[in-house]
Design a protein around this motif. Structure first.
Motif, short mmCIF file in Angstrom:
data_model
loop_
_atom_site.label_atom_id
_atom_site.label_comp_id
_atom_site.label_asym_id
_atom_site.label_seq_id
_atom_site.Cartn_x
_atom_site.Cartn_y
_atom_site.Cartn_z
N GLY A 1 3.40 -0.39 -9.56
CA GLY A 1 3.31 0.97 -10.08
C GLY A 1 2.09 1.25 -10.93
O GLY A 1 1.98 2.32 -11.53
N SER A 2 1.16 0.32 -11.01
CA SER A 2 -0.01 0.50 -11.87
C SER A 2 -1.27 0.04 -11.16
O SER A 2 -1.24 -0.91 -10.37
CB SER A 2 0.17 -0.30 -13.17
N GLU A 3 -2.39 0.69 -11.47
CA GLU A 3 -3.69 0.28 -10.95
C GLU A 3 -4.45 -0.55 -11.97
O GLU A 3 -5.56 -1.00 -11.71
CB GLU A 3 -4.52 1.52 -10.59
N ILE A 4 -3.84 -0.78 -13.15
CA ILE A 4 -4.52 -1.45 -14.25
C ILE A 4 -4.44 -2.96 -14.10
O ILE A 4 -3.40 -3.51 -13.71
CB ILE A 4 -3.90 -1.03 -15.60
N GLU A 5 -5.53 -3.64 -14.41
CA GLU A 5 -5.53 -5.09 -14.50
C GLU A 5 -5.34 -5.49 -15.95
O GLU A 5 -6.09 -5.05 -16.83
CB GLU A 5 -6.83 -5.67 -13.95
N ASN B 1 -5.53 -9.49 -7.67
CA ASN B 1 -4.39 -9.77 -8.54
C ASN B 1 -4.17 -11.28 -8.54
O ASN B 1 -3.57 -11.84 -7.62
CB ASN B 1 -3.13 -9.05 -8.08
N ARG C 1 -1.76 -7.91 -12.30
CA ARG C 1 -1.40 -6.51 -12.07
C ARG C 1 0.10 -6.45 -11.84
O ARG C 1 0.72 -7.45 -11.46
CB ARG C 1 -2.15 -5.93 -10.87
N PHE D 1 -2.19 -3.23 -4.46
CA PHE D 1 -1.18 -2.34 -5.03
C PHE D 1 0.16 -2.70 -4.43
O PHE D 1 0.27 -2.97 -3.22
CB PHE D 1 -1.50 -0.87 -4.76
N ASP E 1 -0.04 6.56 -3.05
CA ASP E 1 0.25 7.79 -3.81
C ASP E 1 1.14 8.75 -3.04
O ASP E 1 1.31 9.91 -3.43
CB ASP E 1 -1.05 8.50 -4.19
#
Length: 365
Positions: free
Chosen positions: A297-301, A278, A294, A187, A164
């Protein structure tokens, strides 16, 4: 041409790295038979065997829609190889065969294989703390926290460093902050990746670029150069050089009888899921056919395959502005795309991958 424009000195370096083969060397040898063994183009020549769409039994009606799509999406160079032989080689606009283009993050695959060679030669171990090669205070972490981060973590995007921060490309200690324990979260963080160049340099006692050239590029006939752009170390080459690296991958680290990377354990791990956060990521390679993935730029799976239209065993180098190196062992394919942003300005995977593979599926039907 959609390439970024840099200083005259960089342009000079790129020009110097382009092939200067004479016209009589820049030829192809067309073959018709099927079930051919893998072909390796000569290392010091532009000679390259080809095989036609018709001889492969592919759907020639799918050619023009593919070319139209590529032209509309700012493509510069596009190659399809079957068993190492060129099936399609197309250049768009004023981009030519010997022009160089940035690989962007598709070049991470080059770094991964170079790290594997360094480990095979006994210069480093993926299990070693990266501080063994970077020294202490390479980050803003405590000495104890730094010691927990291994070379493996840098290769798999699991260092635990704070993503971040204002500039995730920054490799200065003030940009490398603690967020969580290494190996606990995935990440896509470019700063820790870029430090692999220094890890390899210090481990082998030779500049990363020179070691890479001696161990990979010069042995398989690649031309190109690593150039420092901001914090990044970016590889530039022509499309055929990217295709050569794809053939090396397709043949599991062996080039025309020469073993470039012989560590079967590393090769297998490099091109398979490397951690449990991931599934679609190996050692800096992207992987298709997994249950989830993943993205940068994203933390979403996300559920499902990375590229639904592509074969499950595809693995790839994917770079910003849609630089693509696809390898498909089951189909004996290597596919290269270099060019400008195809529409989403993303660092790696994009919807372009799936659209392109829909058209390739029509062509190969």
């Amino acid at each position: 041409m959609k390439n970024l424009v840099f200083t005259l000195s960089i342009v000079f370096v790129l020009s110097a790295c382009s092939s200067d083969s004479s016209d009589n060397e820049n030829q192809v040898i067309t073959l018709n038979p099927t079930n051919l063994e893998i072909y390796f183009p000569p290392a010091n020549s532009n000679e390259w065997e080809t095989i036609s769409i018709e001889d492969l039994g592919w759907n020639s009606a799918g050619e023009q829609p593919l070319y139209d799509f590529l032209a509309e999406r700012e493509t510069d160079a596009f190659l399809v190889l079957k068993n190492g032989r060129i099936v399609i080689e197309r250049y768009f606009g004023d981009f030519q065969q010997n022009d160089n283009h940035a690989w962007n993050s598709a070049g991470k695959t080059l770094t991964a294989m170079t790290a594997g060679i360094a480990q095979e030669e006994g210069f480093l171990s993926l299990n070693d703390s990266s501080a063994a090669y970077l020294g202490t205070a390479w980050s803003s972490l405590s000495t104890e926290q730094e010691a927990q981060i291994t070379v493996f973590n840098h290769l798999t995007m699991t260092t635990g460093l704070d993503y971040d921060v204002d500039d995730t490309f920054c490799t200065n200690p003030e940009c490398l902050l603690y967020k969580n324990e290494p190996g606990q979260f995935w990440f896509y963080h470019n700063g820790p990746y870029t430090l692999l160049d220094n890890i390899i340099t210090n481990a082998v006692g030779q500049d990363f670029e020179d070691y890479f050239s001696a161990k990979i590029s010069s042995r398989i006939g690649m031309q190109g150069a690593w150039l420092s752009i901001g914090y990044n170390n970016v590889y530039f080459s022509n499309g055929r050089s990217m295709a050569r690296f794809g053939i090396l991958n397709l043949n599991n680290g062996v080039w025309d009888g020469q073993t470039i990377l012989g560590d079967a354990t590393f090769l297998t791990a490099m091109k398979n899921t490397s951690q449990n956060m991931n599934q679609a990521y190996g050692y800096l390679y992207w992987l298709n056919g997994k249950d989830s993935y993943r993205v940068p730029g994203s933390e979403i799976e996300f559920s499902g395959k990375l590229i639904p239209n592509a074969p499950n065993d595809l693995y790839a180098g994917l770079g910003k502005n849609d630089q693509k190196l696809y390898v498909v062992p089951s189909e004996e394919l290597v596919i290269v795309r270099l060019g400008g942003d195809a529409g989403e300005t993303l660092l790696g995977p994009s919807s372009f991958d799936n659209e392109l593979w829909g058209l390739l599926d029509d062509l190969m039907d």
